[in-house]
Design an enzyme around this catalytic site. Structure first.
Site, PDB file in Angstrom:
ATOM      1  N   HIS A 138      77.250  70.524  49.212  1.00 29.05           N
ATOM      2  CA  HIS A 138      78.366  71.090  48.447  1.00 29.05           C
ATOM      3  C   HIS A 138      77.971  71.134  46.975  1.00 29.05           C
ATOM      4  CE1 HIS A 138      82.409  72.073  47.212  1.00 29.05           C
ATOM      5  NE2 HIS A 138      82.471  70.999  46.447  1.00 29.05           N
ATOM      6  N   LYS A 159      82.574  72.698  38.620  1.00 30.98           N
ATOM      7  CA  LYS A 159      81.256  73.266  38.932  1.00 30.98           C
ATOM      8  C   LYS A 159      81.276  74.792  38.860  1.00 30.98           C
ATOM      9  CE  LYS A 159      81.049  71.338  42.978  1.00 30.98           C
ATOM     10  NZ  LYS A 159      82.351  70.620  42.952  1.00 30.98           N
ATOM     11  N   ARG A 243      71.478  57.610  27.015  1.00 28.95           N
ATOM     12  CA  ARG A 243      71.605  58.200  25.680  1.00 28.95           C
ATOM     13  C   ARG A 243      70.269  58.657  25.110  1.00 28.95           C
ATOM     14  NH1 ARG A 243      75.682  54.955  21.888  1.00 28.95           N
ATOM     15  NH2 ARG A 243      75.520  56.984  20.852  1.00 28.95           N
TER      16      ARG A 243
END
Length: 312
Positions: A138, A159, A243
Site C-alpha cells: 500500500h 500520500k 536530524r
C-alpha cells in the site's frame, strides 16, 4: 504467477515457427533455458526437458556429424512430451530428422535470425520478468528525477496529495494506492500499477483523477525501479527524528533492502518539496557526495583543532 506459453515467445520475438505447430500452447514451466550440448553426445541423464532448448552453431554442427541412427535417437529424446520448444539460432538450416521428430511429438521448433548469445539474453530476461517473485504494498510510487520513490504511510496521512503536488512539479506518477512489485534480480525491485487503476489518483474530497488526461502522457510512467522509500507518519513529540542524516534506515521488501527515510507530518511542512529534495540528496549520495558525512568530518576536525589549541 502468470502462465507463460511458447506462443508468447512467438508473439514477442522475431521467431519463425518451423515445426511442431500443435505444441505452441505448451506451458514454459521454468524461467531457465538450456543448451543441449551434453545431450547431443547421448548423455540424457540430467536433461532438463521442461526448459526451452537453445540450439546454436556448436550443437547443430555436432548433431550434423552424427550418424543417421544417432541423429534419430537424439532428435526423439530431445523432443519430449513436456519440452516447450526448441529455438534454433543464426537462421541455420534444420535437418529433416529433427523436424519430423518435433512434428510427431508436438514440440515447436522456432527459428531465429539472431546470434545465440542475443537469443539467450532476450529470452532469459523475458522469462525472468514473467516468473519474478511478486508482492503488493500500500503506497504511492513516483519517479522523481529518475529515482523511483515509494511513498508509504498509514491511510489518510497524505500520500496521494503529496504525489499530486509532485506531479504538478513535473515528476511522474507510476502507481497510487496499490503498488505491484516484482523482484527481477537479487537486488532489483520493479514497481507498477495494477491495470485497473493505472494512471489514476484518488484524492479525498475530489475522488478519482486521471493523471494522464489532466497533465498529459509525460506525467505518468508504466513501471519504475524502486530505489528509495519515504515513510510518512504523523508527528510524534516523544520520538527522536534523524536530524543529521548520518544513520540510514532500510526496509526489506522480499529479498531486497531498500534505503528508507522517515518523514514526520504536521501542518506547515511542504511534503512534496521535502521528498523531492530527499530524492535529490539520495542521488547525490549514490554519486559519492554525502553532506551529512562531510559536515560530521568538518565538525570532528574543528573539535580536534580546538582541543590541540587548548593543550598547547
Amino acid at each position: 504467477m502468470r502462465v507463460v506459453r511458447t506462443k508468447d515467445l512467438l508473439d514477442n520475438f522475431n521467431l519463425t515457427l518451423v515445426a511442431g505447430a500443435d505444441g505452441i500452447h505448451r506451458e514454459i514451466a521454468s524461467n531457465d533455458i538450456h543448451r543441449p550440448g551434453f545431450e547431443m553426445t547421448g548423455f540424457f541423464e540430467y536433461y532438463p526437458k521442461e526448459r526451452i532448448q537453445i540450439i546454436g552453431k556448436t550443437e547443430m554442427n555436432y548433431f550434423l556429424k552424427l550418424s543417421e541412427e544417432e541423429q534419430q535417437d537424439r532428435a526423439e529424446r530431445l523432443c519430449t512430451d513436456i519440452t516447450p520448444g526448441l529455438v534454433v539460432t543464426n537462421w541455420m538450416d534444420i535437418p529433416d530428422v529433427l523436424i519430423n521428430a518435433a512434428n510427431e511429438a508436438g514440440v515447436p521448433i522456432l527459428k531465429s535470425p539472431r546470434t545465440t548469445n542475443r537469443v539467450i539474453v532476450r529470452i532469459t530476461n523475458f522469462l525472468g520478468a514473467k516468473y519474478a517473485p511478486t508482492t503488493a504494498v500500500h503506497g504511492v510510487l513516483v519517479d522523481i528525477y529518475g529515482i523511483g520513490v515509494l511513498i508509504m504511510g498509514q491511510s489518510g496521512v497524505g500520500k496521494s496529495e503529496t504525489a499530486l503536488e509532485l506531479v504538478k512539479r513535473g515528476h511522474r506518477l507510476v502507481a497510487d494506492d496499490s503498488v505491484e512489485i516484482r523482484q527481477e534480480d537479487y537486488d532489483t525491485l520493479i514497481g507498477n500499477s495494477p491495470p485497473l487503476i493505472e494512471h489514476l489518483l484518488e484524492i479525498r474530497g475530489l475522488g478519482i483523477l486521471n493523471i494522464m488526461t489532466l497533465f498529459g502522457a509525460g506525467a505518468v510512467k508504466s513501471y519504475k525501479r524502486i530505489s528509495y522509500i519515504v515513510q510518512l507518519e504523523l508527528w510524534d513529540d516523544k520520538k527522536q527524528y534523524e536530524r543529521l542524516g548520518i544513520e540510514e534506515e532500510t526496509m526489506k521488501i522480499m529479498d531486497v533492502n531498500i534505503p528508507k527515510a522517515t518523514i514526520p507530518v504536521r501542518p506547515g511542512r511542504n511534503l512534496a518539496v521535502i521528498i523531492e529534495v530527499a530524492a535529490m540528496n539520495f542521488r547525490l549520495k549514490r554519486m559519492g557526495v554525502n553532506a551529512a558525512e562531510d559536515f560530521s568530518d568538518q565538525l570532528a576536525t574543528m573539535i580536534q583543532k580546538n582541543n590541540e589549541n587548548n593543550y598547547s
